[in-house]
Design a protein around this motif. Sequence first.
Motif, mmCIF file in Angstrom:
data_model
loop_
_atom_site.group_PDB
_atom_site.id
_atom_site.type_symbol
_atom_site.label_atom_id
_atom_site.label_comp_id
_atom_site.label_asym_id
_atom_site.label_seq_id
_atom_site.Cartn_x
_atom_site.Cartn_y
_atom_site.Cartn_z
ATOM 1 N N UNK A 439 15.646 -25.641 34.799
ATOM 2 C CA UNK A 439 16.592 -26.239 35.740
ATOM 3 C C UNK A 439 16.083 -27.602 36.183
ATOM 4 N N UNK A 440 16.986 -28.556 36.282
ATOM 5 C CA UNK A 440 16.633 -29.930 36.678
ATOM 6 C C UNK A 440 17.266 -30.212 38.036
ATOM 7 N N UNK A 441 16.436 -30.602 38.991
ATOM 8 C CA UNK A 441 16.928 -30.982 40.321
ATOM 9 C C UNK A 441 17.094 -32.493 40.347
ATOM 10 N N UNK A 442 18.337 -32.946 40.336
ATOM 11 C CA UNK A 442 18.616 -34.377 40.274
ATOM 12 C C UNK A 442 19.482 -34.775 41.461
ATOM 13 N N UNK A 445 20.950 -31.956 43.501
ATOM 14 C CA UNK A 445 21.800 -30.997 42.805
ATOM 15 C C UNK A 445 21.014 -30.300 41.695
ATOM 16 N N UNK A 446 21.218 -28.985 41.559
ATOM 17 C CA UNK A 446 20.589 -28.247 40.471
ATOM 18 C C UNK A 446 21.469 -28.290 39.233
ATOM 19 N N UNK A 447 20.874 -28.649 38.118
ATOM 20 C CA UNK A 447 21.593 -28.690 36.843
ATOM 21 C C UNK A 447 20.857 -27.777 35.858
ATOM 22 N N UNK A 448 21.594 -26.850 35.266
ATOM 23 C CA UNK A 448 21.009 -25.957 34.272
ATOM 24 C C UNK A 448 21.102 -26.609 32.899
ATOM 25 N N UNK A 449 19.947 -26.843 32.306
ATOM 26 C CA UNK A 449 19.890 -27.563 31.036
ATOM 27 C C UNK A 449 20.794 -26.926 29.986
ATOM 28 N N UNK A 450 20.840 -25.607 29.935
ATOM 29 C CA UNK A 450 21.589 -24.932 28.878
ATOM 30 C C UNK A 450 23.095 -25.183 28.989
ATOM 31 N N UNK A 451 23.598 -25.367 30.205
ATOM 32 C CA UNK A 451 25.019 -25.655 30.370
ATOM 33 C C UNK A 451 25.359 -27.012 29.761
ATOM 34 N N UNK A 452 24.521 -28.010 30.025
ATOM 35 C CA UNK A 452 24.765 -29.345 29.484
ATOM 36 C C UNK A 452 24.569 -29.355 27.972
ATOM 37 N N UNK A 453 23.560 -28.638 27.500
ATOM 38 C CA UNK A 453 23.300 -28.575 26.063
ATOM 39 C C UNK A 453 24.480 -27.975 25.303
ATOM 40 N N UNK A 454 25.094 -26.940 25.869
ATOM 41 C CA UNK A 454 26.236 -26.307 25.206
ATOM 42 C C UNK A 454 27.385 -27.290 25.039
ATOM 43 N N UNK A 477 14.663 -36.986 39.812
ATOM 44 C CA UNK A 477 14.621 -36.636 38.392
ATOM 45 C C UNK A 477 15.989 -36.921 37.809
ATOM 46 N N UNK A 478 16.019 -37.548 36.643
ATOM 47 C CA UNK A 478 17.298 -37.804 35.995
ATOM 48 C C UNK A 478 17.377 -37.036 34.684
ATOM 49 N N UNK A 479 18.601 -36.754 34.291
ATOM 50 C CA UNK A 479 18.842 -35.946 33.096
ATOM 51 C C UNK A 479 18.863 -36.833 31.864
ATOM 52 N N UNK A 480 18.120 -36.409 30.854
ATOM 53 C CA UNK A 480 18.084 -37.127 29.583
ATOM 54 C C UNK A 480 18.389 -36.136 28.466
ATOM 55 N N UNK A 481 19.275 -36.526 27.563
ATOM 56 C CA UNK A 481 19.601 -35.699 26.407
ATOM 57 C C UNK A 481 18.836 -36.195 25.188
ATOM 58 N N UNK A 482 18.212 -35.273 24.485
ATOM 59 C CA UNK A 482 17.554 -35.580 23.210
ATOM 60 C C UNK A 482 18.425 -34.962 22.120
ATOM 61 N N UNK A 483 18.950 -35.799 21.245
ATOM 62 C CA UNK A 483 19.957 -35.381 20.275
ATOM 63 C C UNK A 483 19.450 -35.474 18.848
ATOM 64 N N UNK A 484 19.918 -34.537 18.050
ATOM 65 C CA UNK A 484 19.799 -34.674 16.595
ATOM 66 C C UNK A 484 21.217 -34.888 16.086
ATOM 67 N N UNK A 485 21.579 -36.148 15.790
ATOM 68 C CA UNK A 485 22.981 -36.436 15.440
ATOM 69 C C UNK A 485 23.309 -36.045 14.004
ATOM 70 N N UNK A 486 24.558 -35.585 13.825
ATOM 71 C CA UNK A 486 25.086 -35.361 12.477
ATOM 72 C C UNK A 486 25.832 -36.585 12.000
ATOM 73 N N UNK A 487 26.364 -37.361 12.951
ATOM 74 C CA UNK A 487 27.019 -38.642 12.653
ATOM 75 C C UNK A 487 26.379 -39.682 13.569
#
Length: 539
Positions: A439-442, A445-454, A477-487
């Motif tokens: 969980x990320x507190x930003x 506000x609490x943000x659940x990583x798995x919700x954003x990842x989905x 703390x800020x939210x950062x997405x690490x992506x493996x892009x298909x496009x």
Amino acid sequence: MPQLDLATLHEAVAAEIPDRECLVWRDRRLTWREVTERSRRLAHLLREHGLGRRDEAVRPWESPHDHLALYLHNGPEYLEGLIGAHKARVAPFNVNYRYVDDELAQLFGDARPAAILFHARFAEAIGRVVQRLDHTPLLLQVADDSGAELLPDALDYEKALAASSAEPLDVRTSPDDLHILYTGGTTGMPKGVLWRIGDLMVGPLALTRRDGTPITDLDEAVARAVESRHRVLVGPPMMHGAGTWSALGGWCGGACVVFPDQAGGLDAADLLATAERERATRMPLVGDAFARPILAELERRPYDLGALRTLLNSAAAISPDVRARLLEHLPHVRIVDVLGTSESGFQVSRDGSSARAFAPAPGTAVLSADRTRRLAPGEDELGWLAKGGGAIPLGYLGDPAKTAATFLTVDGERVVVAGDRARLLPGGAVEVLGREATTINTGGEKVFAEEVEAVLRDLPGVADALVVGRPSGRWGTEIVAVLRPAAAPGDAELRAGCAARLARYKIPKAFLRTDRGLRLPNGKADYAAARALLDADRI
């Protein structure tokens, strides 16, 4: 409540269907009689070296057994090791074959194996690490295609079995005997979860009736196994719960267990070719890490998978679009999601491409935020997913503090709280938000990583995504997405896609892209890899 144990049930089933296939890998087809004889030989070998169960009364974080380490790729020897250990009253435990020397030394220091069963390709690592231990374990080396020579102090596995007895053991096994499952360590150091084998069988191994009640009568369990014609194709590594539970659960139900030819990682073409050839009826998956390559292979060429009935997904989510496209290719197949942990077994499940909430398994509850009471359906409180009902582990090996923190007594019943946050909805369904550890507190506000990842994984052009936090002067703390892009979706496109389904504070502030894998071998999220990429980006 009386229970069965794995060794007794496997022997009883083998006595009824000795010539039926029990285990298939490559060109090896072992009957129930052959697996029984080989596992007996291993059990006799362990007993001849003085291994077994030593005590009876122990505390929840202690083991009364000698321990057998299984440091193997998938294959017959892994299952022989599990069954043979239980027949000898030795507690088996899993070893992550990706570990390097320091990680192995830490694990072995914690688990204190009296014996190690390992593939030859790992011999050099074993030779180095054993020198760092304060005891000398029995070493059993399994030949493979690596060409590695036999360690000087090791026994050749096949030769040792051949010299051992195949007669039944004069050992009384018990449902109280332990099975140790080490966690994957995705949110901390791996911990050895101590399962009574009787609890494991009526819990994760699903030795239950259709109504969920446990099967505790040996004749009933054997009759169910004799009627079975299931063939379970196990692709996930046995070194993690999803693989072990699928295989042993299959055996408890009388199924033939099949392994793909490729043992060191997922090869979708090999997996599907094996499913086609062996007429697999059930196959476990581990989220998009398995589902996406399988989908790509199905779109590359057709496979005759008419015997397949169930895809059982656990440990990670399948994106809705991937699920829908899989079902287009396999309209006769059910995709069932189950969610659980090494500490709890399966807690909730769902069957349907559009369902977001889960149905609770027997014994599952949602506890209040302070973990002192069960929530009633519809209470609008963010609580903790818990599992009771008796079929839960005893504790963590050698760790009384973590055992006390995770295994609680609520309303007079012992429950396990592994760390998932959840809500109990008005109709009794469970909404699972994700692990507290991720969980990320930003900005308060609490943000659940798995919700954003989905959400991210369901966007066009995104093959995989993990979400982590990094320090921020503005947000804490800020939210950062690490992506493996298909496009090649741009940041603006990604933000717009997130904004359609997420509150503004949940949208990542930055997007990092990588060609590296973001999954561990078991398909679970590799947050350590994501954070390493984040740290490298800041240098």
